[in-house]
Structure formats: structure tokens, C-alpha cells
Design a protein around this motif. Structure first.
Motif, PDB file in Angstrom:
ATOM      1  N   ARG A   1      46.531 -24.482  32.425  1.00 35.14           N
ATOM      2  CA  ARG A   1      47.585 -25.506  32.429  1.00 35.14           C
ATOM      3  C   ARG A   1      48.783 -25.115  31.563  1.00 35.14           C
ATOM      4  O   ARG A   1      49.856 -25.674  31.719  1.00 35.14           O
TER       5      ARG A   1
ATOM      6  N   ALA B   1      47.467 -29.801  39.610  1.00 37.44           N
ATOM      7  CA  ALA B   1      47.407 -29.891  38.146  1.00 37.44           C
ATOM      8  C   ALA B   1      48.662 -29.304  37.511  1.00 37.44           C
ATOM      9  O   ALA B   1      49.394 -28.520  38.117  1.00 37.44           O
TER      10      ALA B   1
ATOM     11  N   GLY C   1      50.684 -26.810  35.233  1.00 45.87           N
ATOM     12  CA  GLY C   1      50.507 -25.397  34.916  1.00 45.87           C
ATOM     13  C   GLY C   1      50.525 -24.533  36.156  1.00 45.87           C
ATOM     14  O   GLY C   1      51.422 -24.650  36.985  1.00 45.87           O
TER      15      GLY C   1
END
Length: 111
Positions: free
Chosen positions: A16, A44, A46
Motif C-alpha cells: 500500500r 486498494a 497503493g
């Protein structure tokens, strides 16, 4: 032997805290080598969102697989991170949500 042009899907997952600039060379190479591939990202912060932003910038087909609905995923995210996920959801040609409720196991199932 599989030729680069025959690769249909490429999935991205990763840390991330990786910055897009740290991934740019690899993303450029992936896009060049596999021009017909659909990219799969998990939404997510990242590596996932970096790959998704790159795909959106360069018109690459994108499938988004979320472990649970965005409202649950982004509970602790800053506004800019939420905006990226919203844009990714709008852009993706396919969206899958694996579970309607938070359960940490679905991060791994998504990956």
C-alpha cells in the motif's frame, strides 16, 4: 509458447505504500509488452490504485475486484484516496464485489 500479444489478463496487487513513480517503469513495460491485456486491480490504496490510475490514463481495459463495497473499504481513507476508487469504479468495464460485509479473509480471496 505463449506470445505477449496472447496474454488476456494481468492482475496487480502489492504494497500500500508504493508510489506510482516507483512503479512507472514496470507499468510502462507491462503496457508495452501486453497491449491487448485487460488489467485486474483490487481497489486498494497503493499498488492496486497506481495500476488502475495508469490504466485509466492510457485507456487500458480494467476489471475491478473489491473484497467488499467501497463504503466499507474506504472507511479510514483520506478524500483523495476515495476519489481515485470512485473514478476507478466508473471507469472499470467490470466490477465484482466479493462480500457485502467486512471480513479480513476477503482481502486474500480477492488477491
Amino acid at each position: 509458447m505463449i506470445e505477449d500479444k496472447d496474454v488476456m489478463f494481468i492482475a496487480f496487487t502489492g504494497h500500500r505504500y508504493v508510489k506510482r513513480s516507483e512503479m512507472l517503469e514496470a507499468l510502462d513495460e507491462t503496457a508495452r509488452r501486453f497491449p491487448n491485456a485487460t488489467w485486474i486491480c483490487g481497489g486498494a490504496v497503493g499498488a492496486d490504485s497506481n495500476a488502475a490510475e495508469y490504466a485509466m490514463t492510457y485507456g487500458i481495459k480494467l476489471h475491478l475486484i473489491l473484497p467488499f463495497p467501497p463504503e466499507i473499504m474506504w472507511k479510514y481513507w483520506i478524500p483523495d484516496q476515495k476519489i481515485i476508487l470512485k473514478k476507478t469504479i466508473e471507469y472499470a468495464e467490470k466490477l465484482s464485489v466479493l462480500n457485502q460485509y467486512y471480513d479480513v479473509r476477503y482481502y486474500q480471496l480477492r488477491n
